[in-house]
Design a protein around this motif. Structure first.
Motif, short mmCIF file in Angstrom:
data_model
loop_
_atom_site.label_atom_id
_atom_site.label_comp_id
_atom_site.label_asym_id
_atom_site.label_seq_id
_atom_site.Cartn_x
_atom_site.Cartn_y
_atom_site.Cartn_z
N PRO A 167 0.84 -1.20 0.00
CA PRO A 167 0.00 0.00 0.00
C PRO A 167 0.87 1.25 0.00
N ALA A 168 0.51 2.21 -0.85
CA ALA A 168 1.33 3.42 -0.98
C ALA A 168 0.46 4.60 -1.36
N ALA A 169 1.04 5.78 -1.24
CA ALA A 169 0.36 7.01 -1.62
C ALA A 169 1.40 8.10 -1.85
N CYS A 223 0.19 8.24 -7.67
CA CYS A 223 1.30 9.19 -7.81
C CYS A 223 0.79 10.63 -7.89
N GLY A 224 -0.44 10.80 -8.37
CA GLY A 224 -1.02 12.13 -8.49
C GLY A 224 -1.68 12.63 -7.23
N GLY A 225 -1.63 11.84 -6.16
CA GLY A 225 -2.16 12.30 -4.88
C GLY A 225 -3.65 12.11 -4.71
N LEU A 226 -4.24 11.19 -5.47
CA LEU A 226 -5.69 10.99 -5.37
C LEU A 226 -6.09 10.09 -4.21
N GLY A 227 -5.15 9.33 -3.66
CA GLY A 227 -5.52 8.47 -2.53
C GLY A 227 -4.49 7.38 -2.33
N ILE A 228 -4.86 6.39 -1.50
CA ILE A 228 -3.98 5.26 -1.20
C ILE A 228 -4.34 4.10 -2.13
N ARG A 240 8.77 5.80 -6.88
CA ARG A 240 9.36 5.92 -5.53
C ARG A 240 10.71 6.62 -5.58
N ASP A 241 11.51 6.28 -6.59
CA ASP A 241 12.82 6.91 -6.72
C ASP A 241 12.69 8.42 -6.94
N ASN A 242 11.57 8.84 -7.51
CA ASN A 242 11.37 10.26 -7.80
C ASN A 242 10.50 10.96 -6.76
N GLY A 243 10.25 10.28 -5.64
CA GLY A 243 9.54 10.89 -4.54
C GLY A 243 8.05 11.04 -4.74
N LEU A 244 7.46 10.29 -5.68
CA LEU A 244 6.03 10.41 -5.95
C LEU A 244 5.20 9.43 -5.13
#
Length: 290
Positions: A167-169, A223-228, A240-244
């Protein structure tokens, strides 16, 4: 020798309808209307002067003549596809046709294509991404890299990578209270029910939220911040490498297996070997992964 042959389109329509047991499914596979398939088969039956299907409402079944003609038709279409594939030797020099999923193409392959191009500038790569699993026996494809593919005739099969899910966001989402985070739902392995069963960790996932059939689009949304979201470890590495993306917990669960299918005609092709070696090197821990 026959003076007139039935149209190739009618033969393809008949073969698909007979194999799938449905005019509707045949129409979907061939990207035609159901009425077009029906017309093709009627014209073929008129040409052969006998019915090939029993029709009962929406269901169809082959007659004895239909069963007999199906084997002939499939042998003919198979021989034709092999002949067409052999013409590949006359196509553009150094061309390599790779089939993969849109998600793998966009999130894993595209960020690394520059590296492949620098290492192998002689390979003229044609990237053919599809949601549907290709039929390597009938399509001019050298290699296929997918998480939904199994062994096929005329091909070698190799499992390359056992993926994991977690799980990620986007980091901005993690600043919100858990009850305010939208849950992004995927299909297949990306369904949260797998996380609940295999990990058993509550990360604030809810039954409601936004739903995605495309795992690549699901990853874009996370990656666009819409949710988990429950995302692929392999496909999300670049983000992940680019901090998204940021994991919610360190635990993971089993994901799909990514496999390489190589057509028999391409197994000894130096272009195909170059790509396969580069691919394996990037997917293997410790391999080059720029």
């Amino acid at each position: 020798m026959l003076k007139h042959w039935p149209p190739l389109g009618a033969l393809r329509g008949f073969e698909a309808a007979a194999r799938l047991g449905s005019f509707h499914k045949a129409a979907n596979e061939l990207h035609l209307t159901q009425s077009a398939i029906s017309q093709q088969i009627r014209s073929l039956e008129a040409y052969l002067e006998q019915p090939l299907f029993f029709r009962n409402g929406r269901s169809v079944a082959l007659t004895d003549a239909g069963h007999d003609f199906l084997s002939t038709t499939q042998a003919l279409l198979q021989q034709l596809s092999v002949g067409v594939r052999r013409l590949g030797q006359y196509r553009k020099a150094n061309q390599l046709v790779l089939n993969t999923t849109p998600a793998f193409a966009r999130h894993w392959l595209l960020p690394r294509l520059g590296d492949f191009r620098r290492r192998h500038p002689d390979v003229d790569l044609w990237l053919f991404s599809t949601d549907e699993v290709p039929d390597m026996a009938t399509q001019t494809i050298d290699l296929a890299v997918r998480d939904d593919i199994s062994a096929q005739a005329e091909c070698s099969f190799k499992v390359l990578h056992a993926d994991c899910l977690y799980p990620a966001a986007h980091p901005s989402v993690l600043t919100l209270p858990r009850e305010q985070r939208t849950t992004l739902h995927g299909e297949r392995e990306m369904d949260w029910s797998h996380w609940a069963v295999e990990a058993g960790i509550d990360v604030g996932q809810q039954d409601q939220g936004l739903n995605f059939s495309d795992p690549g689009l699901l990853l874009d949304a996370a990656c666009g911040g819409l949710g988990i979201a429950l995302v692929s470890q392999l496909l999300s590495q670049h983000a992940r490498d680019n901090g998204l993306l940021q994991p919610l917990v360190e635990a993971t669960i089993r994901g799909p297996n990514w496999a390489l299918l190589t057509h028999r005609d391409s197994e000894n092709d130096p272009l195909a070997r170059s790509f396969s070696q580069w691919l394996i090197g990037n997917l293997t821990p410790g391999g080059s992964d720029e």
